[in-house]
Scaffold this motif. Structure first.
Motif, PDB file in Angstrom:
ATOM      1  N   ILE A 155      -9.222  -3.436 -15.281  1.00 15.55           N
ATOM      2  CA  ILE A 155      -9.557  -3.053 -13.907  1.00 15.55           C
ATOM      3  C   ILE A 155     -10.539  -4.054 -13.310  1.00 15.55           C
ATOM      4  CG2 ILE A 155     -10.545  -1.234 -12.452  1.00 15.55           C
ATOM      5  CD1 ILE A 155      -9.749   0.761 -14.663  1.00 15.55           C
ATOM      6  N   TYR A 156     -10.177  -4.576 -12.124  1.00 19.57           N
ATOM      7  CA  TYR A 156     -11.037  -5.524 -11.414  1.00 19.57           C
ATOM      8  C   TYR A 156     -11.460  -4.999 -10.047  1.00 19.57           C
ATOM      9  CZ  TYR A 156      -9.546  -8.648 -15.105  1.00 19.57           C
ATOM     10  OH  TYR A 156      -9.299  -9.204 -16.349  1.00 19.57           O
ATOM     11  N   ALA A 157     -11.106  -3.753  -9.743  1.00 18.01           N
ATOM     12  CA  ALA A 157     -11.553  -3.100  -8.508  1.00 18.01           C
ATOM     13  C   ALA A 157     -12.584  -2.043  -8.881  1.00 18.01           C
ATOM     14  CB  ALA A 157     -10.365  -2.471  -7.791  1.00 18.01           C
ATOM     15  N   ASP A 158     -13.442  -1.648  -7.907  1.00 23.17           N
ATOM     16  CA  ASP A 158     -14.527  -0.731  -8.247  1.00 23.17           C
ATOM     17  C   ASP A 158     -14.380   0.668  -7.658  1.00 23.17           C
ATOM     18  OD1 ASP A 158     -15.082  -1.285  -5.586  1.00 23.17           O
ATOM     19  OD2 ASP A 158     -16.777  -2.588  -6.024  1.00 23.17           O
ATOM     20  N   ASP A 159     -13.365   0.893  -6.817  1.00 24.87           N
ATOM     21  CA  ASP A 159     -13.164   2.219  -6.232  1.00 24.87           C
ATOM     22  C   ASP A 159     -11.802   2.741  -6.677  1.00 24.87           C
ATOM     23  OD1 ASP A 159     -13.167   4.512  -4.762  1.00 24.87           O
ATOM     24  OD2 ASP A 159     -13.010   3.550  -2.791  1.00 24.87           O
ATOM     25  N   VAL A 160     -11.727   3.183  -7.938  1.00 26.66           N
ATOM     26  CA  VAL A 160     -10.453   3.595  -8.516  1.00 26.66           C
ATOM     27  C   VAL A 160     -10.650   4.852  -9.359  1.00 26.66           C
ATOM     28  CG1 VAL A 160      -9.624   1.206  -8.632  1.00 26.66           C
ATOM     29  CG2 VAL A 160     -10.727   2.231 -10.621  1.00 26.66           C
ATOM     30  N   LYS A 161      -9.538   5.537  -9.627  1.00 29.11           N
ATOM     31  CA  LYS A 161      -9.501   6.630 -10.591  1.00 29.11           C
ATOM     32  C   LYS A 161      -8.410   6.300 -11.603  1.00 29.11           C
ATOM     33  CE  LYS A 161     -10.975  10.274  -7.391  1.00 29.11           C
ATOM     34  NZ  LYS A 161     -10.571  11.555  -6.742  1.00 29.11           N
ATOM     35  N   CYS A 162      -8.819   5.933 -12.796  1.00 34.65           N
ATOM     36  CA  CYS A 162      -7.862   5.511 -13.818  1.00 34.65           C
ATOM     37  C   CYS A 162      -8.226   6.158 -15.157  1.00 34.65           C
ATOM     38  CB  CYS A 162      -7.866   3.995 -13.990  1.00 34.65           C
ATOM     39  SG  CYS A 162      -7.391   3.069 -12.525  1.00 34.65           S
ATOM     40  N   SER A 163      -7.211   6.480 -15.926  1.00 33.69           N
ATOM     41  CA  SER A 163      -7.467   7.021 -17.257  1.00 33.69           C
ATOM     42  C   SER A 163      -6.288   6.721 -18.164  1.00 33.69           C
ATOM     43  CB  SER A 163      -7.704   8.534 -17.201  1.00 33.69           C
ATOM     44  OG  SER A 163      -6.511   9.223 -16.885  1.00 33.69           O
ATOM     45  N   HIS A 164      -6.568   6.692 -19.457  1.00 35.73           N
ATOM     46  CA  HIS A 164      -5.491   6.602 -20.436  1.00 35.73           C
ATOM     47  C   HIS A 164      -5.882   7.412 -21.661  1.00 35.73           C
ATOM     48  CE1 HIS A 164      -7.930   4.003 -22.867  1.00 35.73           C
ATOM     49  NE2 HIS A 164      -7.778   2.923 -22.137  1.00 35.73           N
ATOM     50  N   GLU A 188       0.823  -1.208   0.000  1.00 35.97           N
ATOM     51  CA  GLU A 188       0.000   0.000   0.000  1.00 35.97           C
ATOM     52  C   GLU A 188       0.862   1.265   0.000  1.00 35.97           C
ATOM     53  OE1 GLU A 188      -3.286   0.246   2.639  1.00 35.97           O
ATOM     54  OE2 GLU A 188      -3.772  -1.876   2.524  1.00 35.97           O
ATOM     55  N   HIS A 189       0.234   2.362  -0.457  1.00 35.44           N
ATOM     56  CA  HIS A 189       0.853   3.695  -0.454  1.00 35.44           C
ATOM     57  C   HIS A 189       2.171   3.725  -1.239  1.00 35.44           C
ATOM     58  CE1 HIS A 189      -2.206   4.793   2.451  1.00 35.44           C
ATOM     59  NE2 HIS A 189      -1.850   3.764   3.199  1.00 35.44           N
ATOM     60  N   ILE A 190       2.152   3.083  -2.393  1.00 38.73           N
ATOM     61  CA  ILE A 190       3.297   3.088  -3.306  1.00 38.73           C
ATOM     62  C   ILE A 190       3.094   4.175  -4.355  1.00 38.73           C
ATOM     63  CG2 ILE A 190       4.476   1.771  -5.126  1.00 38.73           C
ATOM     64  CD1 ILE A 190       3.870  -0.766  -3.530  1.00 38.73           C
ATOM     65  N   GLU A 191       4.201   4.800  -4.745  1.00 41.78           N
ATOM     66  CA  GLU A 191       4.178   5.753  -5.861  1.00 41.78           C
ATOM     67  C   GLU A 191       5.093   5.250  -6.970  1.00 41.78           C
ATOM     68  OE1 GLU A 191       4.720   9.925  -5.429  1.00 41.78           O
ATOM     69  OE2 GLU A 191       3.718   9.986  -3.483  1.00 41.78           O
ATOM     70  N   THR A 192       4.583   5.332  -8.201  1.00 39.77           N
ATOM     71  CA  THR A 192       5.358   4.910  -9.364  1.00 39.77           C
ATOM     72  C   THR A 192       5.186   5.931 -10.483  1.00 39.77           C
ATOM     73  OG1 THR A 192       4.961   2.586  -8.801  1.00 39.77           O
ATOM     74  CG2 THR A 192       5.715   3.057 -11.028  1.00 39.77           C
ATOM     75  N   HIS A 193       6.312   6.351 -11.064  1.00 39.03           N
ATOM     76  CA  HIS A 193       6.276   7.337 -12.144  1.00 39.03           C
ATOM     77  C   HIS A 193       7.097   6.813 -13.314  1.00 39.03           C
ATOM     78  CE1 HIS A 193       4.617  10.225  -9.238  1.00 39.03           C
ATOM     79  NE2 HIS A 193       5.543   9.774  -8.405  1.00 39.03           N
ATOM     80  N   ALA A 196      -6.940  -3.992  -5.177  1.00 35.51           N
ATOM     81  CA  ALA A 196      -6.256  -2.707  -5.323  1.00 35.51           C
ATOM     82  C   ALA A 196      -7.265  -1.549  -5.349  1.00 35.51           C
ATOM     83  CB  ALA A 196      -5.399  -2.702  -6.580  1.00 35.51           C
ATOM     84  N   GLN A 197      -8.080  -1.461  -4.303  1.00 35.56           N
ATOM     85  CA  GLN A 197      -9.036  -0.366  -4.201  1.00 35.56           C
ATOM     86  C   GLN A 197      -8.303   0.961  -3.986  1.00 35.56           C
ATOM     87  OE1 GLN A 197     -12.107  -0.929  -4.893  1.00 35.56           O
ATOM     88  NE2 GLN A 197     -12.210  -3.155  -4.702  1.00 35.56           N
ATOM     89  N   LYS A 198      -8.998   2.041  -4.337  1.00 39.82           N
ATOM     90  CA  LYS A 198      -8.462   3.407  -4.189  1.00 39.82           C
ATOM     91  C   LYS A 198      -7.134   3.591  -4.936  1.00 39.82           C
ATOM     92  CE  LYS A 198     -10.840   4.225   0.177  1.00 39.82           C
ATOM     93  NZ  LYS A 198     -11.948   4.919  -0.514  1.00 39.82           N
ATOM     94  N   THR A 199      -7.054   2.944  -6.076  1.00 38.61           N
ATOM     95  CA  THR A 199      -5.915   3.135  -6.975  1.00 38.61           C
ATOM     96  C   THR A 199      -6.114   4.385  -7.822  1.00 38.61           C
ATOM     97  OG1 THR A 199      -5.290   0.794  -7.128  1.00 38.61           O
ATOM     98  CG2 THR A 199      -4.773   2.181  -9.018  1.00 38.61           C
ATOM     99  N   ASN A 200      -5.065   5.171  -7.964  1.00 38.14           N
ATOM    100  CA  ASN A 200      -5.024   6.268  -8.931  1.00 38.14           C
ATOM    101  C   ASN A 200      -3.966   5.910  -9.966  1.00 38.14           C
ATOM    102  OD1 ASN A 200      -6.908   7.900  -7.526  1.00 38.14           O
ATOM    103  ND2 ASN A 200      -5.294   8.647  -6.177  1.00 38.14           N
ATOM    104  N   ALA A 201      -4.395   5.738 -11.209  1.00 41.92           N
ATOM    105  CA  ALA A 201      -3.457   5.312 -12.251  1.00 41.92           C
ATOM    106  C   ALA A 201      -3.767   6.057 -13.544  1.00 41.92           C
ATOM    107  CB  ALA A 201      -3.560   3.804 -12.475  1.00 41.92           C
ATOM    108  N   PHE A 202      -2.745   6.715 -14.083  1.00 40.47           N
ATOM    109  CA  PHE A 202      -2.947   7.553 -15.265  1.00 40.47           C
ATOM    110  C   PHE A 202      -1.850   7.269 -16.294  1.00 40.47           C
ATOM    111  CE2 PHE A 202      -4.367   9.773 -11.434  1.00 40.47           C
ATOM    112  CZ  PHE A 202      -5.724   9.898 -11.717  1.00 40.47           C
TER     113      PHE A 202
END
Length: 431
Positions: free
Chosen positions: A363-372, A276-281, A335-341
């Motif tokens: 995406i297999y989680a329902d509480d996420v913010k993802c975009s491409h 949890e609480h990982i950052e990746t750029h 992986a709930q509450k994922t932010n992935a862009f």
């Protein structure tokens, strides 16, 4: 039919080389046997393989290929390619760790930098080697795992903040067509920090080199790693580069990839966020011309909740060159509450150039913010007109717009020496 025959001949030759040398190679013989068996079943990928559908490997199969050979370069030659004067430099020459040309003296005693073939009995090495790059997922991973003879093992222990950059300098200096398989393992302990640079360059290389390089990087809890990759091979250089990252909780990993030259470059970058609480750029810039081929494949795999990933790749494609970006964000059910862009942007400078772009979300989680998103186009004619109306020539206006386009990635470099080097290379490219 001729291409299939060439691939079969090369595959069989590589398998024969393995069988004749396997008793002299480091590490587990059983792992190497499993790897070569998988490679024998899969063979060199063709366009029928989904992951290689846009990459024509036929262009690198001309001629015969020999085993890598050690060739002693001079320190002056290495210095001419070592653009980081204040770094600890590790020289990998034609796939072999060259300690005499490396500048790794004066390290803190806790840090280990060793030829990977001398590391196989270390407990920390055995705990991590080949645990992340899965031989069953890719034929080139299997081939490297079977045939690697050298490379570097780096261990930054718990709590060590090492501010001096570590530069892994891969040098090709062959006069015969050569197939190399360098292997690196880097382990960064809890609460540790390090800056890593991998560069791929050539010196007096007048023959075709196929460099199948593989690096595994393990980032323990709360560790911070800044990673840079500079790919600047000769016109005879073919690079298959696999980087496998494994991150634990609260760690931060930033990677910047700059593809400046080379006949063919294939990058496989996989990052697993296991905590949890990982950052990746992830940031990338590729500049292609002539008949160059560049193929970037990225996978950001979110396993746990409350993590953030950001990805930006940009390309400028000219002449008859081609570029591919295939990026996937995988969000597992835990992986709930994922932010992935993710974003891929390209400028096409000629009608003969080719861009293939395929951003993906799974995406297999329902509480996420993802975009491409992705975009490909020409230089903006309105902006060119605006700049010309203010006194710039058409050529100067185009150069300025290309610099502005690339700068979003280039300005992410935190090392002044490296920033200066890349900016100079980008400027040279636009000249």
């Amino acid at each position: 039919m001729e291409t299939i025959t060439k691939k079969t001949i090369l595959k069989n030759k590589l398998i024969t080389q393995f069988q004749s040398s396997k008793n002299t190679l480091f590490g587990s013989g059983s792992l190497r046997e499993l790897a070569i068996n998988f490679f024998e079943k899969q063979g060199i990928p063709t366009r029928k393989h989904e992951e290689y559908k846009y990459l024509n490997l036929d262009v690198m199969l001309k001629g015969e290929f020999s085993s890598p050979a050690k060739k002693s370069l001079t320190s002056q030659q290495i210095n001419s390619k070592s653009f980081l004067k204040n770094a600890k430099t590790i020289v990998i020459e034609n796939g072999f760790f060259n300690q005499s040309l490396s500048t790794i003296d004066g390290l803190p005693k806790e840090i280990q930098i060793l030829d990977i073939c001398k590391s196989s009995e270390l407990e920390i090495f055995k705990n991590h080697y080949s645990k992340y790059a899965d031989i069953s997922t890719d034929a080139f991973i299997a081939l490297n795992t079977a045939m690697a003879v050298s490379g570097v093992f780096i261990y930054i222990p718990k709590g060590i903040v090492f501010e001096t950059p570590i530069h892994i300098l891969h040098i090709s200096s062959v006069t015969e067509n050569t197939f190399t398989n360098p292997r690196n393992l880097i382990v960064v302990g809890e609460n540790a920090q390090v800056q890593l640079i991998e560069s791929y360059q050539s010196i007096d290389s007048t023959a075709t080199t196929i460099n199948n390089a593989l690096t595994e990087i393990v980032i323990e809890e709360n560790a911070n790693v800044n990673h840079y990759k500079i790919q600047d091979e000769s016109e005879f250089g073919y690079l298959i580069n696999t980087t496998q990252i494994y991150q634990k909780s609260k760690s931060v990993f930033t990677t910047n990839t700059f593809i400046l030259s080379g006949a063919l470059v294939r990058n496989n970058l996989t990052i697993v966020l296991d905590g949890e609480h990982i950052e990746t750029h992830l940031n990338g810039l590729y500049l292609t011309k002539d008949n160059q081929v560049v193929d970037n494949h990225t996978l950001v795999d979110h396993w746990k909740s409350n993590c953030n990933s950001n990805e930006l790749y940009k390309g400028i494609i000219e002449d008859k060159s081609s570029a591919t970006f295939n990026g996937k964000i995988f969000v597992r059910k835990d992986a709930q509450k994922t932010n992935a862009f993710q974003s891929n942007k390209n400028i096409l400078l000629s009608d003969d150039g080719t861009v293939n772009t395929k951003p993906q979300l799974e995406i297999y989680a329902d509480d996420v913010k993802c975009s491409h998103g992705t975009s490909t186009g020409k230089l903006d004619t309105d902006k060119i007109f605006y700049l010309r109306a203010r006194g710039l020539s058409e050529l100067s206006a185009k150069k300025m717009l290309m610099h502005a386009f690339a700068s979003e990635v280039v300005e992410g470099i935190k090392l002044p020496e490296l920033l200066e080097y890349v900016e100079a290379k980008v400027t040279e490219r636009f000249e």
